[in-house]
Write an enzyme that holds these catalytic residues in place. Structure first.
Site, mmCIF file in Angstrom:
data_model
loop_
_atom_site.group_PDB
_atom_site.id
_atom_site.type_symbol
_atom_site.label_atom_id
_atom_site.label_comp_id
_atom_site.label_asym_id
_atom_site.label_seq_id
_atom_site.Cartn_x
_atom_site.Cartn_y
_atom_site.Cartn_z
ATOM 1 N N LYS A 153 0.729 -1.134 0.214
ATOM 2 C CA LYS A 153 -0.149 -0.264 0.115
ATOM 3 C C LYS A 153 0.928 1.730 0.082
ATOM 4 O O LYS A 153 1.659 1.491 1.136
ATOM 5 C CB LYS A 153 -1.048 -0.174 0.824
ATOM 6 C CG LYS A 153 -1.737 1.140 1.678
ATOM 7 C CD LYS A 153 -2.794 1.221 2.523
ATOM 8 C CE LYS A 153 -2.060 1.586 3.922
ATOM 9 N NZ LYS A 153 -1.852 3.074 3.811
ATOM 10 N N ASP A 178 -3.731 4.363 -2.092
ATOM 11 C CA ASP A 178 -4.594 4.979 -1.097
ATOM 12 C C ASP A 178 -4.419 6.466 -0.991
ATOM 13 O O ASP A 178 -3.512 6.710 0.162
ATOM 14 C CB ASP A 178 -4.697 3.758 0.675
ATOM 15 C CG ASP A 178 -5.243 3.926 1.501
ATOM 16 O OD1 ASP A 178 -6.375 4.617 0.880
ATOM 17 O OD2 ASP A 178 -4.934 3.823 2.858
ATOM 18 N N LYS A 181 -7.574 8.327 -1.134
ATOM 19 C CA LYS A 181 -8.624 8.489 -0.741
ATOM 20 C C LYS A 181 -9.046 9.703 -1.529
ATOM 21 O O LYS A 181 -9.360 10.580 -0.284
ATOM 22 C CB LYS A 181 -8.542 9.061 0.852
ATOM 23 C CG LYS A 181 -8.313 7.337 1.900
ATOM 24 C CD LYS A 181 -8.447 7.679 3.156
ATOM 25 C CE LYS A 181 -7.466 6.556 4.180
ATOM 26 N NZ LYS A 181 -6.691 6.217 4.036
ATOM 27 N N LEU A 182 -10.085 9.453 -2.999
ATOM 28 C CA LEU A 182 -9.691 10.302 -3.301
ATOM 29 C C LEU A 182 -11.709 11.100 -3.043
ATOM 30 O O LEU A 182 -11.969 10.548 -2.446
ATOM 31 C CB LEU A 182 -9.781 10.707 -4.811
ATOM 32 C CG LEU A 182 -8.486 9.912 -5.231
ATOM 33 C CD1 LEU A 182 -8.836 10.022 -7.352
ATOM 34 C CD2 LEU A 182 -7.677 11.190 -5.593
ATOM 35 N N ILE A 198 -14.938 16.633 -6.294
ATOM 36 C CA ILE A 198 -16.223 16.964 -7.440
ATOM 37 C C ILE A 198 -16.448 15.880 -8.139
ATOM 38 O O ILE A 198 -15.173 15.712 -8.584
ATOM 39 C CB ILE A 198 -16.636 18.750 -7.882
ATOM 40 C CG1 ILE A 198 -15.835 18.676 -8.820
ATOM 41 C CG2 ILE A 198 -16.596 19.420 -7.035
ATOM 42 C CD1 ILE A 198 -15.831 19.879 -10.021
ATOM 43 N N GLY A 241 1.259 -2.536 8.500
ATOM 44 C CA GLY A 241 1.645 -1.350 8.480
ATOM 45 C C GLY A 241 2.965 -1.333 9.310
ATOM 46 O O GLY A 241 3.821 -2.401 9.603
#
EC number: 4.1.1.23
Length: 230
Positions: free
Chosen positions: A34, A61, A63-64, A67, A208
């Site tokens: 990741k 990763d 996390k968009l 709009i 992690g």
């Protein structure tokens, strides 16, 4: 589906640290890693290209959350990096999630973040002004992700069974906050061991610091992989 390998969160910011960690593993050991905000923002697309050149799978990763048009365009760019998995934030709404799917296409796995595993119910109610239970919030976001044709959600392992009950067959649950028994839970509020996550039905797990900060990362990874496989 169930991914047999635990996904390793590369919690680094430099190329040198990342390369040094990956070099610990034999070349034939193909990992699933990741890349989060810290590493991607520090190193950019080149770090993805480098890791892919080694034959590893990449979960990007980021996390968009924006709009729909912006997210669609951003996902189209990320698709060109040949990533294997990406995230958007479910709070962006169903239309944004649909736009993300359109931009990324049908190849890579696309999952939505529900509530972060560092978030407690009290924090959610106070900070987000969401007055349902934490589980109800997660289920609401999960159903929205399924409606938008996403492949699954990021969630706590404690929520997997309930999510599977309200989403279509094959909807995947990726669970971070996985810690081997006896390890420090760090800033995670809702954690489980690999064995517990397997038994409860998680499809992917992310580990992690217990691996990256271990005295012997390779041996620790293999032990967690074996526990996850059952």
């Amino acid at each position: 589906m169930k991914e047999e390998r635990p996904i390793i969160a590369l919690d680094f910011s430099s190329f040198e640290e990342t390369k040094a960690f990956l070099d610990l593993f034999p070349a034939e050991e193909k990992l699933y890693v990741k890349i989060g905000m810290e590493l991607y923002y520090a190193q950019g697309p080149d770090i993805v290209r480098y890791i892919k050149s080694l034959g590893h799978n990449v979960f990007l990763d980021l996390k968009l959350h924006d709009i729909p048009n912006t997210v669609r365009a951003a996902m189209a760019v990320l698709k060109e990096l040949d990533i294997d998995m990406a995230t958007v934030h479910a709070a962006g709404g169903v239309e944004m999630l649909k736009a993300a799917r359109e931009g990324l296409g049908q190849g890579p796995t696309l999952i939505a973040v529900t509530q972060l595993t560092s978030t407690s119910e009290d924090q959610m109610r106070g900070d987000q002004n969401i007055q349902t239970s934490l589980l109800e919030s997660v289920l609401h976001y999960s159903k929205g992700a399924a409606k938008a044709q996403l492949d699954g959600v990021v969630c706590s392992a404690q929520e997997v069974e309930a999510i599977k009950a309200v989403t279509p067959t094959g909807f995947n649950c990726l669970t971070p906050g996985i810690r081997p028994k006896g390890s420090n839970i760090g800033d995670q509020k809702r954690v489980m061991t690999p064995n517990q996550a397997r038994r409860i039905g998680s499809d992917y797990i992310v580990v992690g610091r217990p691996i990256t900060q271990a005295k012997d990362p390779v041996a620790t990874y293999q032990a967690i992989k074996a526990e996850w496989a059952g």
